[in-house]
Write a protein that holds these residues in place. Structure first.
Motif, PDB file in Angstrom:
ATOM      1  N   ILE A 148       9.938  20.783  -7.564  1.00  0.00           N
ATOM      2  CA  ILE A 148       9.568  19.769  -6.563  1.00  0.00           C
ATOM      3  C   ILE A 148      10.781  19.567  -5.656  1.00  0.00           C
ATOM      4  O   ILE A 148      11.841  19.104  -6.093  1.00  0.00           O
ATOM      5  N   HIS A 149      10.614  19.944  -4.389  1.00  0.00           N
ATOM      6  CA  HIS A 149      11.763  19.925  -3.468  1.00  0.00           C
ATOM      7  C   HIS A 149      11.750  18.732  -2.539  1.00  0.00           C
ATOM      8  O   HIS A 149      12.774  18.366  -1.975  1.00  0.00           O
ATOM      9  N   ARG A 154      13.339   9.806  -4.576  1.00  0.00           N
ATOM     10  CA  ARG A 154      14.421  10.498  -5.301  1.00  0.00           C
ATOM     11  C   ARG A 154      13.979  10.836  -6.726  1.00  0.00           C
ATOM     12  O   ARG A 154      14.328  11.901  -7.254  1.00  0.00           O
ATOM     13  N   HIS A 155      13.220   9.939  -7.331  1.00  0.00           N
ATOM     14  CA  HIS A 155      12.735  10.203  -8.688  1.00  0.00           C
ATOM     15  C   HIS A 155      11.846  11.456  -8.707  1.00  0.00           C
ATOM     16  O   HIS A 155      12.030  12.346  -9.547  1.00  0.00           O
ATOM     17  N   PHE A 156      10.903  11.521  -7.773  1.00  0.00           N
ATOM     18  CA  PHE A 156       9.973  12.661  -7.784  1.00  0.00           C
ATOM     19  C   PHE A 156      10.730  13.975  -7.571  1.00  0.00           C
ATOM     20  O   PHE A 156      10.481  14.966  -8.250  1.00  0.00           O
ATOM     21  N   VAL A 157      11.671  13.936  -6.623  1.00  0.00           N
ATOM     22  CA  VAL A 157      12.399  15.180  -6.326  1.00  0.00           C
ATOM     23  C   VAL A 157      13.289  15.581  -7.506  1.00  0.00           C
ATOM     24  O   VAL A 157      13.504  16.765  -7.752  1.00  0.00           O
ATOM     25  N   VAL A 183       7.204   9.310   0.850  1.00  0.00           N
ATOM     26  CA  VAL A 183       6.680   8.051   0.318  1.00  0.00           C
ATOM     27  C   VAL A 183       6.479   7.103   1.496  1.00  0.00           C
ATOM     28  O   VAL A 183       7.422   6.780   2.212  1.00  0.00           O
ATOM     29  N   GLU A 184       5.249   6.719   1.676  1.00  0.00           N
ATOM     30  CA  GLU A 184       4.909   5.840   2.796  1.00  0.00           C
ATOM     31  C   GLU A 184       4.462   4.498   2.218  1.00  0.00           C
ATOM     32  O   GLU A 184       3.622   4.466   1.309  1.00  0.00           O
ATOM     33  N   ILE A 185       5.031   3.435   2.732  1.00  0.00           N
ATOM     34  CA  ILE A 185       4.657   2.107   2.216  1.00  0.00           C
ATOM     35  C   ILE A 185       4.337   1.177   3.375  1.00  0.00           C
ATOM     36  O   ILE A 185       5.091   1.091   4.342  1.00  0.00           O
ATOM     37  N   ASN A 191       0.884  -1.161   0.000  1.00  0.00           N
ATOM     38  CA  ASN A 191       0.000   0.000   0.000  1.00  0.00           C
ATOM     39  C   ASN A 191       0.928   1.219   0.000  1.00  0.00           C
ATOM     40  O   ASN A 191       1.610   1.467   0.993  1.00  0.00           O
ATOM     41  N   VAL A 192       0.969   1.932  -1.126  1.00  0.00           N
ATOM     42  CA  VAL A 192       1.956   3.005  -1.294  1.00  0.00           C
ATOM     43  C   VAL A 192       1.248   4.358  -1.332  1.00  0.00           C
ATOM     44  O   VAL A 192       0.266   4.530  -2.063  1.00  0.00           O
ATOM     45  N   SER A 193       1.744   5.290  -0.558  1.00  0.00           N
ATOM     46  CA  SER A 193       1.219   6.660  -0.592  1.00  0.00           C
ATOM     47  C   SER A 193       2.358   7.619  -0.894  1.00  0.00           C
ATOM     48  O   SER A 193       3.421   7.528  -0.277  1.00  0.00           O
ATOM     49  N   THR A 194       2.106   8.532  -1.832  1.00  0.00           N
ATOM     50  CA  THR A 194       3.135   9.516  -2.175  1.00  0.00           C
ATOM     51  C   THR A 194       2.603  10.919  -1.881  1.00  0.00           C
ATOM     52  O   THR A 194       1.392  11.152  -1.948  1.00  0.00           O
TER      53      THR A 194
END
Ligand SMILES: O=c1[nH]c(=O)c2[nH]c(=O)[nH]c2[nH]1
Length: 300
Positions: free
Chosen positions: A94-95, A85-88, A99-101, A33-36
Motif C-alpha cells: 500500500i503506497h 499514515r496508518h494505511f500506508v 482520506v477525505e473528511i 463524514n470520512v472517506s478513505t
C-alpha cells in the motif's frame, strides 16, 4: 493493442461518525463524514481475482471508528493524517492513501439565554414555509419550518416496548436523540404579525426539544406541539414530522476497545418516522383546515 489496468484505488466512502465527548457536563460533539481510498499494488485483485493485497473496505471503516475511540478525532486534518499514515504503513504494497473528511457544524441550542449542555442544532438547511389557501371567502394560513436538525447527546431513554419474535432492539436509559423537524401550523386568523409569531413557535419547538427528558420521540413530539400551542394562542393546530436519526454505538470489542457511549455510527437510512398533529380540542374543523390527501385506495 493490449488492454491494461490503469490507475485504481478503493476504499470506504462516507463513513458517518459522531463522537461525543462526555468527559464534562457540557458535552462536545464531532460529526464527520470520512472517506478513505488506498493506492498501491492491487493489480492481482483486478486481473486475477487474487485478494491477498486487499485491505478490505470494511477494515478501513473499522479503522476510522477505532481511531476515533483510541486517539480521538481532534482537528479533521490531524485525524486524516493519522489514518492516511496508518494505511500506508500497514502493508508494504500500500503506497498511498487518500482520506477525505467533511465535518458538520453543530451549535448549542440556547434556552433562556444560555447555551444548553447537551442539546444542539445544525445551522443551515432550515427553511421557513407557508401555504396560503384562498377558497372563495375562506382564507387559511399554514406556516411552518422544515430542515431543522436537532440532537441531544443525553436526556433520552427508550424502553418498555413489547417484544415479539422480531424485536431485537435493546432497551436504553441513555441514548442520542436526533431528528430533523418538519412542522406546519395553522393560524386561526390572517390578520397577524407573522414574523414574531414564527419566532415564538420555533423557539417553543426547539427549547422543548432541548429541555424535555425524552422517553420516546413520540413523547418529545407531543410536548413540542403542546409548547407551540401554549406559546401562541392564534395557532389552532400543528402537524409535526420527525424522522428518528438513529445513532448506533459502534462495537469496538473486536479491536480490544471499549466504547462507553463515545463513538457512534450514523446510517442515513432507514429511519423511524414519527408524525402527529397536536391541536386544541376546540379547534374549528372548518373547511380552511389543511386538506387531507385524497384517499386513493377507497372507491369513489
Ligand atoms: O423514540 C422512539 N420511538 C419509536 O417508536 C422507536 N422505535 C425504535 O426502534 N426506536 C424508537 N424510538
Amino acid at each position: 493493442m493490449a488492454i491494461v489496468l490503469g490507475p485504481n484505488q478503493f476504499g470506504k466512502a462516507e463513513v458517518r461518525l459522531v463522537r461525543i465527548d462526555r468527559s464534562r457536563t457540557v458535552h462536545h460533539i464531532t460529526d464527520l463524514n470520512v472517506s478513505t481510498a488506498l493506492r498501491g499494488d492491487f493489480d492481482d485483485a483486478h486481473l486475477l481475482g487474487d485478494n491477498s493485497h486487499i485491505l478490505t473496505t470494511d477494515a478501513q471503516k473499522n479503522t476510522v471508528y477505532a481511531f476515533a475511540r483510541e486517539y480521538g478525532t481532534g482537528q479533521i486534518e490531524d485525524f486524516a493524517l493519522r489514518l492516511g499514515r496508518h494505511f500506508v504503513g500497514s502493508f508494504p504494497w500500500i503506497h498511498g492513501a487518500r482520506v477525505e473528511i467533511e465535518q458538520f457544524a453543530w451549535e448549542r441550542i440556547v434556552v433562556d439565554g444560555s447555551p444548553h449542555d447537551h442539546a444542539f442544532s445544525q445551522p443551515g438547511g432550515e427553511r421557513r414555509t407557508t401555504v396560503v389557501t384562498v377558497d372563495g371567502p375562506s382564507v387559511s394560513v399554514v406556516s411552518g419550518l422544515a430542515g431543522l436538525v436537532v440532537l441531544k447527546s443525553t436526556g433520552s431513554e427508550f424502553h418498555g416496548f413489547p417484544r415479539d419474535r422480531y424485536t431485537t432492539l435493546a432497551e436504553t436509559t441513555d441514548r442520542i436523540l436526533a431528528t430533523e423537524v418538519t412542522a406546519q401550523w395553522r393560524y386561526v386568523t390572517t390578520d397577524l404579525d407573522f414574523g414574531p409569531l414564527f419566532g415564538r413557535v420555533r423557539d417553543a419547538l426547539v427549547t422543548t426539544f432541548a429541555q424535555v427528558h425524552s422517553l420516546a420521540l413520540q413523547q418529545t413530539l407531543y410536548r413540542m406541539g403542546e409548547a407551540a400551542l401554549t406559546a401562541v394562542e392564534q395557532v389552532a393546530e400543528i402537524r409535526i414530522s420527525m424522522p428518528n436519526k438513529h445513532h448506533f454505538l459502534v462495537d469496538l470489542s473486536p479491536f480490544g476497545l471499549d466504547n462507553p457511549d463515545i463513538v457512534y455510527q450514523v446510517p442515513d437510512r432507514p429511519y423511524g418516522l414519527i408524525e402527529a398533529t397536536v391541536l386544541r380540542d376546540d379547534a374549528p374543523t372548518a373547511s380552511d383546515r389543511p386538506q387531507a390527501r385524497p384517499d386513493t385506495t377507497s372507491a369513489p
